[in-house]
Each structure stands twice: as C-alpha cells, then as structure tokens.
Design a protein around this motif. Structure first.
Motif, PDB file in Angstrom:
ATOM      1  N   UNK A  91      -2.971   7.033   3.082  1.00 17.15           N
ATOM      2  CA  UNK A  91      -3.656   6.180   4.047  1.00 17.15           C
ATOM      3  C   UNK A  91      -3.441   4.729   3.626  1.00 17.15           C
ATOM      4  N   UNK A  92      -3.041   3.899   4.569  1.00 18.72           N
ATOM      5  CA  UNK A  92      -2.760   2.504   4.267  1.00 18.72           C
ATOM      6  C   UNK A  92      -4.006   1.653   4.196  1.00 18.72           C
ATOM      7  N   UNK A  93      -3.798   0.369   3.943  1.00 15.45           N
ATOM      8  CA  UNK A  93      -4.936  -0.523   3.701  1.00 15.45           C
ATOM      9  C   UNK A  93      -5.795  -0.742   4.932  1.00 15.45           C
TER      10      UNK A  93
ATOM     11  N   UNK B   5       9.231  -0.218  17.102  1.00 15.16           N
ATOM     12  CA  UNK B   5       8.757   1.117  16.737  1.00 15.16           C
ATOM     13  C   UNK B   5       8.869   1.392  15.241  1.00 15.16           C
ATOM     14  N   UNK B   6       9.186   0.361  14.460  1.00 16.69           N
ATOM     15  CA  UNK B   6       9.244   0.538  13.024  1.00 16.69           C
ATOM     16  C   UNK B   6      10.654   0.674  12.496  1.00 16.69           C
TER      17      UNK B   6
ATOM     18  N   UNK C 241       0.829  -1.211   0.000  1.00 16.08           N
ATOM     19  CA  UNK C 241       0.000   0.000   0.000  1.00 16.08           C
ATOM     20  C   UNK C 241       0.861   1.257   0.000  1.00 16.08           C
ATOM     21  N   UNK C 242       1.989   1.232   0.704  1.00 16.33           N
ATOM     22  CA  UNK C 242       2.890   2.385   0.693  1.00 16.33           C
ATOM     23  C   UNK C 242       3.495   2.580  -0.700  1.00 16.33           C
TER      24      UNK C 242
ATOM     25  N   UNK D 203       8.316   2.532   6.093  1.00 16.28           N
ATOM     26  CA  UNK D 203       8.060   1.388   5.214  1.00 16.28           C
ATOM     27  C   UNK D 203       6.584   1.181   4.921  1.00 16.28           C
ATOM     28  N   UNK D 204       5.724   1.757   5.731  1.00 17.53           N
ATOM     29  CA  UNK D 204       4.285   1.596   5.554  1.00 17.53           C
ATOM     30  C   UNK D 204       3.549   2.063   6.788  1.00 17.53           C
ATOM     31  N   UNK D 205       2.440   1.432   7.091  1.00 13.31           N
ATOM     32  CA  UNK D 205       1.680   1.780   8.286  1.00 13.31           C
ATOM     33  C   UNK D 205       2.460   1.422   9.552  1.00 13.31           C
ATOM     34  N   UNK D 206       2.008   1.985  10.672  1.00 13.64           N
ATOM     35  CA  UNK D 206       2.635   1.713  11.962  1.00 13.64           C
ATOM     36  C   UNK D 206       2.555   0.225  12.299  1.00 13.64           C
TER      37      UNK D 206
END
Length: 446
Positions: free
Chosen positions: A409-411, A386-387, A272-273, A376-379
């Motif tokens: 906005x992610x999936x 922490x990503x 999605x990102x 990389x994308x959503x949290x």
C-alpha cells in the motif's frame, strides 16, 4: 441468500452453488446491482448486457438443477476487454471508429468460456485501440486516479466487485500494471498459452492475453479454462499447457530461489514502492539473490517499442489511413514514429527478441522466479496517463509468465503490486512460487 455475493471468490461462489445456498441468477443480480451502484463513477464498462447475463445465469441454474454436466466456471460472471469479439454484443475497441461494431463469431477464448459455463457480462473499457490513449475509467480505490491501461476496465471491474473475473491483454504492461494500480491479482501466462484468435491485433509478435481476479487460485483457474492450442494463432503452441490451478494450490517442495535485478530504470520507483519492495526482499531473505543487470537487458526496452510500433502500423494501417482525423493526438505521434521504422530495423529487433528468450531460458536453470516491481508506484492522477509500463517491458518481450500480487500500500493508501516472473511454459511453478511468497509474507506479519 448469501450476504454480498458479489464479493465472493470463484471457489466460494462455486461451493455455494453446489450446496444450493446460492444460484447463478442471485450472483449475477448482485453483480449487476453493484455495477448500477458504482459504475456511474468508475466507468469500467463499455457495454453491459443485463438481460443477456441474467438469461445465461438462468440457463446455468437450469442445467445444474437438471443434473447435467457443468464446467469449472459454471454460473460465474466474467468481463471481457472490449477488443475481444463476441457474436452477441458489440466490440468497439476503445474508439468511436468502431462504435457499434458487431461480429458473427466469438473469439476462441470466448468459446472456451461459454463451454466452461461462464456468464459473459459485457465488455470492459479499453484504451484507444488497446494502446496509449486513456479512456474514461477511474480507479475504484480513488476515482481521482487512473486504473492503468490498456486493460483499464477489466482491472477496475474486478477491484470494484463488479465481477470476480475479467480478461485483458498485454503487449507491454497492460495486465500487470493495472492489476497493481487496482489491487487485484493479474496474471499473464507464457506467450502462446491462450489463443488470440478473434482479438484486435496490435502486435502479432507481442500481444498476449492475461486475466484479473481477486485470488491467485481464481486467476489460475480462469487461465486453465481459456488456455489451449489454436492452429489459427501463429504463436499458439501444439503441446499441453501447465496445470495452472494445481500449481497455485501446490506447496513448494523446497524454498524457491528468487532473483532481483538492479536495473538502471529502478530509479523510476517512487519512495514508497521502493521501501515496500525492499521490505519484501528482506523478509524473503536468503532466498533472494541480488544481481546487477547487464546493460543489454535495459536496451531491450527500445527493442520492444520498435516491434510494437512497427507492427501496429502494419496491422492497423487501413484504420489509420481511413480515419486519421478520428485518431487521438496521443496516438498520432506514435504512429508517425512507427512508420519511420525500416524493415531492417524491425527484423533486427526480432532477432534481439529471440536472443532475449534464449537468455532467460538459460537464466531460469538456476532460479525459480524473478521478483520485480509491477509498476513504478501508486496509480497516477487521472488525466496524466495510464502509468509507466517499464517494469513489464522486458518480460513481455521475452514472452515470460508474470503475476502481480497485491501486497503493498502506497503513501496515499493506493495499492502497489509486487511482480514475479517465471520461466516460459512453467507457469504452474511460478504460481506455486507466488503462493509460497504470499505465505511467507503472511507469516512474517503475524
């Protein structure tokens, strides 16, 4: 009384102050009420001083009513990452080792905030010693997820409408990544723009101050306020800073030239990102030049890690030696690895860092900004870290100004930021380019 004053931007609140339709006490009261309502779940605050905040706000209102001089943040609530010293509240650095720690002096940036009329609300949660081990803060958009780190509480507090502004720090990706995860604007100016005196030092070569806000203009204004030369900070430069707010408000005289790097670690992007970023690049069209990055750029990730780990082991050696049993199991292996880095390896890494700075100085002769992922994308799910900071590492190493725009906005409905990186000490141009990008995307969506 203005409806939901805690949701106002700084410019909106300041206009209402000037018209007499809102007082600082009313704004701070609304922010405190929102903190009371939601922070039991979000846990953005390590220390909150409601009485002190209201007293500061009352004094701001008195000064305004008396017709005295006011500053650019007069009466505006601000949160501080809990590694920033204040003389009137504890600075506990995300670890029980420093529980209740007090200092007699404000950090230099806190002095500047006070001089600008800001209301210091309290300290926002940070990861342990502003490094890898997460604390308790949750993502306001979905509390099953992380807000990112290490400026976890600062990003969450702004996203949750606890305060319109907050300050964090970035040694790798600790402003841009949480801004992306929490859907706020995050801005890390050129290294040396903001003093680090009075902040926990984890890496003298890499530590940088950044800000969180809900508008680009607010982020720029806050940076203008806390920027300035400080002879006590070895990386602070003795020359004027770019005019951040003016840059964010300016129209680009011509369409900016942007670059997109195809770097090997782009494969870490979630689907999605990747799709969202491709759509942004497509809308910006001929203004974006795609190029394959040299392998040396990818190699800079290891260089950043070597400098960071070596320096935190030097700066915090006494803490690690005296309190090893109170250091998290997440941090211990990092410290062990850092202690194996030789002086020669460290000096070689610093030389590569200097080469990277020179490379980008030359690169930006032809480009206004680089467009890149913020994360990389959503949290990630809370409890899984922490990503990944990989999309911030190169730019932080080189000390470049970076801004995360909350555009995607992610999936699952969580925010994903888009990052712009600009040339050193041309932060105003970067912010102008960021405003242009926002306008182009808004017009394309109409």
């Amino acid at each position: 009384m203005i409806a939901e004053p805690h949701k106002l931007s700084v410019s909106e609140a300041s206009a209402f102050f000037a018209s007499g339709r809102l007082s600082s006490v009313q704004l701070v009261t609304a922010c405190l009420a929102e903190i009371e309502r939601t922070d039991g779940t979000i846990k953005a605050w390590a220390y909150l001083d409601p009485e002190g905040a209201l007293a500061q706000a009352a004094e701001c209102d008195r000064i305004r009513q008396a017709g005295m001089a006011i500053g650019p943040l007069h009466g505006i609530p601000v949160g501080l990452k809990d590694i920033i010293d204040t003389r009137d509240m504890p600075t506990q650095r995300g670890t029980p080792i420093f529980a209740g720690r007090e200092t007699a002096h404000d950090a230099r940036l806190v002095e500047l905030l006070r001089g600008a009329g800001a209301v210091i609300m309290g300290k926002t949660v940070t990861t342990e010693l502003a490094f890898v081990h997460a604390n308790e803060t949750r993502n306001p958009h979905n509390t099953d997820h992380s807000p990112g780190g290490s400026s976890s509480g600062s990003a969450a507090a702004v996203a949750a409408y606890h305060v319109p502004l907050a300050i964090g720090t970035q040694t790798n990706g600790s402003v841009i990544r949480p801004a992306s995860f929490c859907g706020t604007f995050g801005f890390k100016p050129t290294r040396g723009v903001i003093s680090r005196t009075g902040l926990l030092q984890t890496s003298i070569s890499l530590d940088q101050v950044g800000v969180f806000a809900r508008t680009l203009g607010d982020a720029a204004l806050l940076t203008d306020v806390i920027g300035g030369y400080d002879g006590h900070d070895t990386l602070s430069f003795a020359r004027p800073r770019p005019a951040m707010a003016a840059g964010a408000a300016a129209d680009a005289p011509v369409s900016p030239d942007l670059a997109w790097f195809d770097i090997p670690f782009n494969d870490r992007l979630t689907a999605d990102a990747r799709e969202g970023l491709e759509a942004v690049v497509e809308i910006l069209g001929p203004q974006v030049t795609r190029m394959t990055a040299a392998d040396t750029l990818s190699n800079l990730v290891a260089v950043q890690g070597r400098i960071h780990e070596y320096e935190i082991c030097q700066h915090q050696a006494e803490v690690f030696d005296a309190h090893w049993d109170r250091i998290s199991e997440t941090l211990k292996p990092v410290v062990a690895r850092g202690r194996q880095i030789t002086q020669t390896e460290y000096e070689d890494a610093l030389a590569v860092k200097a080469s990277a700075e020179a490379f980008f100085a030359n690169f930006f002769v032809d480009y206004d900004a680089i467009i890149a992922p913020s994360a990389t994308g959503e949290a990630p799910v809370f409890g899984t870290g922490t990503g990944d900071p990989i999309f911030c590492t190169l730019w932080t190493l080189a000390g470049l100004p970076c801004v995360s725009l909350p555009l995607l906005v992610g999936e699952t409905g969580l925010p994903i930021g888009v990052q712009l990186i600009g040339p050193a000490e041309k932060d105003d141009r970067l912010l102008r380019t960021a405003a242009w990008v926002q306008t182009q995307l808004a017009e394309a969506a109409e």
